[in-house]
Scaffold this motif. Structure first.
Motif, mmCIF file in Angstrom:
data_model
loop_
_atom_site.group_PDB
_atom_site.id
_atom_site.type_symbol
_atom_site.label_atom_id
_atom_site.label_comp_id
_atom_site.label_asym_id
_atom_site.label_seq_id
_atom_site.Cartn_x
_atom_site.Cartn_y
_atom_site.Cartn_z
ATOM 1 N N ARG A 32 -15.022 31.668 38.410
ATOM 2 C CA ARG A 32 -16.122 31.154 39.231
ATOM 3 C C ARG A 32 -17.198 30.548 38.334
ATOM 4 O O ARG A 32 -17.377 30.960 37.195
ATOM 5 C CB ARG A 32 -16.779 32.273 40.047
ATOM 6 C CG ARG A 32 -15.896 32.993 41.008
ATOM 7 C CD ARG A 32 -15.595 32.147 42.229
ATOM 8 N NE ARG A 32 -14.842 32.887 43.208
ATOM 9 C CZ ARG A 32 -13.529 32.951 43.256
ATOM 10 N NH1 ARG A 32 -12.799 32.332 42.349
ATOM 11 N NH2 ARG A 32 -12.912 33.633 44.189
ATOM 12 N N LYS A 66 -20.874 29.209 42.392
ATOM 13 C CA LYS A 66 -20.339 30.156 43.370
ATOM 14 C C LYS A 66 -21.038 31.512 43.298
ATOM 15 O O LYS A 66 -21.075 32.251 44.267
ATOM 16 C CB LYS A 66 -18.834 30.353 43.168
ATOM 17 C CG LYS A 66 -18.030 29.099 43.364
ATOM 18 C CD LYS A 66 -18.076 28.656 44.798
ATOM 19 C CE LYS A 66 -17.202 27.427 44.988
ATOM 20 N NZ LYS A 66 -17.356 26.858 46.311
ATOM 21 N N LYS A 98 -26.344 36.171 44.534
ATOM 22 C CA LYS A 98 -25.781 35.465 45.685
ATOM 23 C C LYS A 98 -24.322 35.160 45.356
ATOM 24 O O LYS A 98 -24.021 34.437 44.410
ATOM 25 C CB LYS A 98 -26.547 34.173 45.924
ATOM 26 C CG LYS A 98 -26.064 33.395 47.118
ATOM 27 C CD LYS A 98 -26.880 32.128 47.296
ATOM 28 C CE LYS A 98 -26.295 31.266 48.384
ATOM 29 N NZ LYS A 98 -26.987 29.987 48.477
ATOM 30 N N ASN A 100 -20.038 35.689 47.330
ATOM 31 C CA ASN A 100 -19.320 36.230 48.484
ATOM 32 C C ASN A 100 -18.975 37.695 48.186
ATOM 33 O O ASN A 100 -18.889 38.107 47.029
ATOM 34 C CB ASN A 100 -18.112 35.358 48.871
ATOM 35 C CG ASN A 100 -16.888 35.578 48.034
ATOM 36 O OD1 ASN A 100 -16.496 36.708 47.754
ATOM 37 N ND2 ASN A 100 -16.246 34.498 47.648
ATOM 38 N N ASP A 103 -16.223 38.530 45.629
ATOM 39 C CA ASP A 103 -16.626 38.281 44.242
ATOM 40 C C ASP A 103 -17.529 39.396 43.733
ATOM 41 O O ASP A 103 -17.438 39.793 42.570
ATOM 42 C CB ASP A 103 -17.323 36.927 44.109
ATOM 43 C CG ASP A 103 -16.373 35.755 44.241
ATOM 44 O OD1 ASP A 103 -15.147 35.967 44.213
ATOM 45 O OD2 ASP A 103 -16.870 34.621 44.376
#
Length: 111
Positions: A32, A66, A98, A100, A103
């Protein structure tokens, strides 16, 4: 307040620690882009997480990253040095991440 150079060095120190951890723990399936925004210095860095390693650290923000970590310079240094627990830093809102949820779970394995 820490300096931009100290924050940059902290990220390189983190990269070295993740390299050592990856050798003993094995490769982590996580690739990422990462942005690290330092609020009190009005600066940012960006990098890539590749197989549990932090690579290609550079100055400047990546608005499309990401994963984004936002903190003060002193909190960034304390996190990397292990003087500030990442969970308590996030819950007390000293640090914001920040990403998901999947992750975030993978990131926990890195630290």
């Amino acid at each position: 307040m820490a300096t931009v150079d100290e924050c940059r060095q902290a990220l390189h120190d983190l990269a070295a620690r993740l390299d050592r951890n990856a050798e003993t723990r094995g490769k982590l399936d996580l690739d990422r882009t990462l942005a690290c925004r330092v609020t009190d210095l009005a600066t940012a860095f960006h990098a890539r997480l590749d197989g549990g390693r932090l690579v290609d650290i550079a100055d400047g923000d990546d608005p499309k990253a990401k994963i984004a970590l936002t903190s003060s310079s002193d909190d960034l240094l304390a996190l990397v040095a292990g003087r500030l627990d990442v969970t308590s830093a996030i819950t007390s809102r000293r640090v914001a991440v920040k990403a998901n949820p999947f992750d975030l779970l993978k990131l926990r394995k890195l630290l």
